[in-house]
Design an enzyme around this catalytic site. Sequence first.
Site, PDB file in Angstrom:
ATOM      1  N   ARG A 130       0.821  -1.227   0.000  1.00  0.00           N
ATOM      2  CA  ARG A 130       0.000   0.000   0.000  1.00  0.00           C
ATOM      3  C   ARG A 130       0.852   1.272   0.000  1.00  0.00           C
ATOM      4  NH1 ARG A 130      -3.044  -3.256   3.462  1.00  0.00           N
ATOM      5  NH2 ARG A 130      -4.884  -4.046   2.387  1.00  0.00           N
ATOM      6  N   LYS A 152       3.335  11.898 -10.474  1.00  0.00           N
ATOM      7  CA  LYS A 152       2.448  11.105 -11.337  1.00  0.00           C
ATOM      8  C   LYS A 152       3.171   9.813 -11.688  1.00  0.00           C
ATOM      9  CE  LYS A 152      -0.460  14.554 -13.614  1.00  0.00           C
ATOM     10  NZ  LYS A 152      -0.818  15.193 -14.894  1.00  0.00           N
ATOM     11  N   GLU A 194       9.908  20.024 -23.673  1.00  0.00           N
ATOM     12  CA  GLU A 194       9.280  20.292 -22.370  1.00  0.00           C
ATOM     13  C   GLU A 194       9.923  21.517 -21.710  1.00  0.00           C
ATOM     14  OE1 GLU A 194       6.616  18.689 -21.343  1.00  0.00           O
ATOM     15  OE2 GLU A 194       6.650  16.693 -22.245  1.00  0.00           O
ATOM     16  N   LYS A 244       8.240  23.470 -12.554  1.00  0.00           N
ATOM     17  CA  LYS A 244       7.365  22.324 -12.263  1.00  0.00           C
ATOM     18  C   LYS A 244       7.066  22.263 -10.767  1.00  0.00           C
ATOM     19  CE  LYS A 244       5.731  17.883 -13.147  1.00  0.00           C
ATOM     20  NZ  LYS A 244       5.612  16.776 -14.025  1.00  0.00           N
ATOM     21  N   GLU A 254      -3.849  18.079  -9.676  1.00  0.00           N
ATOM     22  CA  GLU A 254      -4.419  18.596 -10.916  1.00  0.00           C
ATOM     23  C   GLU A 254      -5.894  18.964 -10.770  1.00  0.00           C
ATOM     24  OE1 GLU A 254      -2.619  16.900 -14.451  1.00  0.00           O
ATOM     25  OE2 GLU A 254      -4.409  17.362 -15.601  1.00  0.00           O
ATOM     26  N   ARG A 258      -2.444  22.832 -12.298  1.00  0.00           N
ATOM     27  CA  ARG A 258      -1.488  21.852 -12.837  1.00  0.00           C
ATOM     28  C   ARG A 258      -1.776  21.512 -14.300  1.00  0.00           C
ATOM     29  NH1 ARG A 258       1.358  16.676  -9.817  1.00  0.00           N
ATOM     30  NH2 ARG A 258       2.448  15.927 -11.652  1.00  0.00           N
ATOM     31  N   ASN A 262      -0.007  20.654 -19.251  1.00  0.00           N
ATOM     32  CA  ASN A 262      -0.414  19.887 -20.432  1.00  0.00           C
ATOM     33  C   ASN A 262      -0.350  20.733 -21.707  1.00  0.00           C
ATOM     34  OD1 ASN A 262      -0.945  17.600 -18.878  1.00  0.00           O
ATOM     35  ND2 ASN A 262      -2.989  18.351 -18.351  1.00  0.00           N
ATOM     36  N   HIS A 265       0.109  19.247 -25.126  1.00  0.00           N
ATOM     37  CA  HIS A 265      -0.148  17.808 -25.016  1.00  0.00           C
ATOM     38  C   HIS A 265      -1.471  17.388 -25.649  1.00  0.00           C
ATOM     39  CE1 HIS A 265       3.222  18.150 -22.336  1.00  0.00           C
ATOM     40  NE2 HIS A 265       3.203  16.870 -22.038  1.00  0.00           N
ATOM     41  N   HIS A 269      -0.910  14.465 -27.998  1.00  0.00           N
ATOM     42  CA  HIS A 269      -1.394  13.098 -27.758  1.00  0.00           C
ATOM     43  C   HIS A 269      -2.122  12.546 -28.974  1.00  0.00           C
ATOM     44  CE1 HIS A 269      -1.258  13.401 -23.082  1.00  0.00           C
ATOM     45  NE2 HIS A 269      -0.139  12.935 -23.592  1.00  0.00           N
ATOM     46  N   HIS A 282       7.483  11.350 -27.478  1.00  0.00           N
ATOM     47  CA  HIS A 282       6.525  12.191 -26.757  1.00  0.00           C
ATOM     48  C   HIS A 282       6.876  13.681 -26.905  1.00  0.00           C
ATOM     49  CE1 HIS A 282       3.756  13.406 -23.619  1.00  0.00           C
ATOM     50  NE2 HIS A 282       4.748  13.978 -22.965  1.00  0.00           N
TER      51      HIS A 282
HETATM   52  P1  NAD Z   1      12.355   6.652 -21.893  1.00  0.00           P
HETATM   53  O1  NAD Z   1      12.241   6.415 -20.447  1.00  0.00           O
HETATM   54  O2  NAD Z   1      11.753   5.642 -22.810  1.00  0.00           O
HETATM   55  O3  NAD Z   1      13.886   6.832 -22.263  1.00  0.00           O
HETATM   56  C1  NAD Z   1      14.228   7.078 -23.602  1.00  0.00           C
HETATM   57  C2  NAD Z   1      15.373   6.195 -24.057  1.00  0.00           C
HETATM   58  O4  NAD Z   1      16.575   6.697 -23.526  1.00  0.00           O
HETATM   59  C3  NAD Z   1      15.275   4.745 -23.605  1.00  0.00           C
HETATM   60  O5  NAD Z   1      15.664   3.924 -24.685  1.00  0.00           O
HETATM   61  C4  NAD Z   1      16.314   4.643 -22.477  1.00  0.00           C
HETATM   62  O6  NAD Z   1      16.864   3.372 -22.382  1.00  0.00           O
HETATM   63  C5  NAD Z   1      17.337   5.646 -22.938  1.00  0.00           C
HETATM   64  N1  NAD Z   1      18.114   6.258 -21.885  1.00  0.00           N
HETATM   65  C6  NAD Z   1      17.655   6.787 -20.732  1.00  0.00           C
HETATM   66  N2  NAD Z   1      18.639   7.424 -20.096  1.00  0.00           N
HETATM   67  C7  NAD Z   1      19.759   7.275 -20.836  1.00  0.00           C
HETATM   68  C8  NAD Z   1      21.076   7.738 -20.704  1.00  0.00           C
HETATM   69  N3  NAD Z   1      21.444   8.556 -19.716  1.00  0.00           N
HETATM   70  N4  NAD Z   1      21.982   7.360 -21.644  1.00  0.00           N
HETATM   71  C9  NAD Z   1      21.608   6.590 -22.688  1.00  0.00           C
HETATM   72  N5  NAD Z   1      20.356   6.169 -22.901  1.00  0.00           N
HETATM   73  C10 NAD Z   1      19.427   6.514 -21.974  1.00  0.00           C
HETATM   74  O7  NAD Z   1      11.719   8.048 -22.318  1.00  0.00           O
HETATM   75  P2  NAD Z   1      11.521   9.439 -21.558  1.00  0.00           P
HETATM   76  O8  NAD Z   1      11.377  10.435 -22.622  1.00  0.00           O
HETATM   77  O9  NAD Z   1      12.513   9.662 -20.494  1.00  0.00           O
HETATM   78  O10 NAD Z   1      10.123   9.244 -20.814  1.00  0.00           O
HETATM   79  C11 NAD Z   1       8.933   9.057 -21.526  1.00  0.00           C
HETATM   80  C12 NAD Z   1       7.905   8.504 -20.577  1.00  0.00           C
HETATM   81  O11 NAD Z   1       7.710   9.425 -19.514  1.00  0.00           O
HETATM   82  C13 NAD Z   1       6.561   8.275 -21.201  1.00  0.00           C
HETATM   83  O12 NAD Z   1       6.083   7.004 -20.829  1.00  0.00           O
HETATM   84  C14 NAD Z   1       5.682   9.360 -20.604  1.00  0.00           C
HETATM   85  O13 NAD Z   1       4.336   8.963 -20.475  1.00  0.00           O
HETATM   86  C15 NAD Z   1       6.317   9.551 -19.265  1.00  0.00           C
HETATM   87  N6  NAD Z   1       6.098  10.876 -18.675  1.00  0.00           N
HETATM   88  C16 NAD Z   1       5.663  10.934 -17.404  1.00  0.00           C
HETATM   89  C17 NAD Z   1       5.464  12.157 -16.794  1.00  0.00           C
HETATM   90  C18 NAD Z   1       5.018  12.212 -15.359  1.00  0.00           C
HETATM   91  O14 NAD Z   1       4.680  13.295 -14.889  1.00  0.00           O
HETATM   92  N7  NAD Z   1       5.049  11.113 -14.662  1.00  0.00           N
HETATM   93  C19 NAD Z   1       5.696  13.342 -17.500  1.00  0.00           C
HETATM   94  C20 NAD Z   1       6.162  13.256 -18.810  1.00  0.00           C
HETATM   95  C21 NAD Z   1       6.360  12.012 -19.400  1.00  0.00           C
HETATM   96  N1  GLY Z   2       3.521  16.056 -17.021  1.00  0.00           N
HETATM   97  C1  GLY Z   2       2.332  16.657 -16.538  1.00  0.00           C
HETATM   98  C2  GLY Z   2       2.208  16.679 -15.054  1.00  0.00           C
HETATM   99  O1  GLY Z   2       3.109  16.244 -14.356  1.00  0.00           O
HETATM  100  O2  GLY Z   2       1.215  17.088 -14.541  1.00  0.00           O
END
Ligand code: NAD
Ligand code: GLY
Length: 383
Positions: A130, A152, A194, A244, A254, A258, A262, A265, A269, A282
Amino acid sequence: MTLAPTALRTITVALTENPYPVVIGTGALADLGAQVAARGFKAGTKVLVVTNPVVHDHYGAAALTSLQAAGFAASALVIEAGEDQKTTATVGLIHDAAFARKLERGSLIVALGGGVVGDMAGFAAATWLRGIAVVQVPTTLLAMVDAAIGGKTGVNHPGGKNLIGAFHQPRLVLIDPSTLATLPEREFRAGMAEVIKYGVINDAPLFADLEAAAARDPNGGLASIEAVGPALLQRLLERSAGAKARVVAADEREGGLRAILNYGHTIGHVIEALCGYGTYLHGEAVGLGMLAAGQIAAAMGLWTGAEQARQRNLIRAAGLPLQPPELEPAAVLDCLQGDKKVRDGKVRFVLPTAIGTVVIRDDVDGETITKTMQALTTATALR
Ligand code: NAD
Ligand code: GLY
């Protein structure tokens, strides 16, 4: 590019309950164990470091060594990389490891990787017993400026992205910019979308700082870690994390403000979904979504053509796509209705009114959206 070590800077996500630090500094990864200890975790605490194969190869040993040197019982779990792995099944693997390694209520999960690792490790932490603690150690630009901060967490459902999840704030976010040295350039550029977003939505000085780099090289000044350089990199990480942190502290779940995060986005999306996830990263889709929002804002008389051009110049300097793919107008409008941000059947758009200020509007009509997409797809004058 090798970055010289810098002093650690701390930005606080000032939540009323459980505020936490975002620690930023080149070389910070070596300090992970000490930083975790400083958050009150005792020597002997079990720590599960969740990472993916690429990140594990580069940075797994450094993270484990630092945690073990601080007295933690740390071990790693390597999960497959990629958005298509962001599923409940993969979270099940993290739960399996938590069970096998007997993680307790006081144990800790460390997410070492990009947003995919961070979202899943965070969700596993939110749901194991939990809720146990999570520390985010982002290694992509996108995760450093966005995904790792704000709590998130979640995974995709076959019906859509991030449909399953929970708010679960980390105890600490540790950002070491030197990990970006190995990040593929395309991923760096996607993260820059971003950063530009924060400039448009609530940080005009950050936007101006980015413009200075773009002025030096309009077609690449923001497109790689080398072009950006260490000083601007440190500043944009701090400013983005600060932007942020302010928004999350004001509206953790949100309820209102917040939603400005977006920006870009809504159409972003749609582009990701209609083109098939993975066709556009993304951040690339968000860049196109910001262009669309900028065009809609100009069409509605909310901001000027000059401001729209300034935004476009930064997106160009970041080497991001400027022209969306051709999409069937009816499919775009249909897809918008499936967006998580629809309220009472009305699509909510975040629209700029000036550099540094946005409003949320739910009165953008279908014709304006269709004309915008057509203009962006076809008008060479806008490129
Ligand atoms: P990702 O996590 O897929 O990483 C991108 C690529 O980079 C992967 O192939 C990874 O292996 C590689 N990589 C990571 N760090 C590296 C490094 N230092 N050196 C070499 N390679 C490296 O992509 P991302 O863009 O970091 O994240 C996208 C995800 O984040 C999506 O699923 C999206 O929905 C999510 N997201 C979440 C939030 C949130 O608020 N939680 C906000 C924005 C995006
Ligand atoms: N990436 C959008 C949020 O964190 O609210």
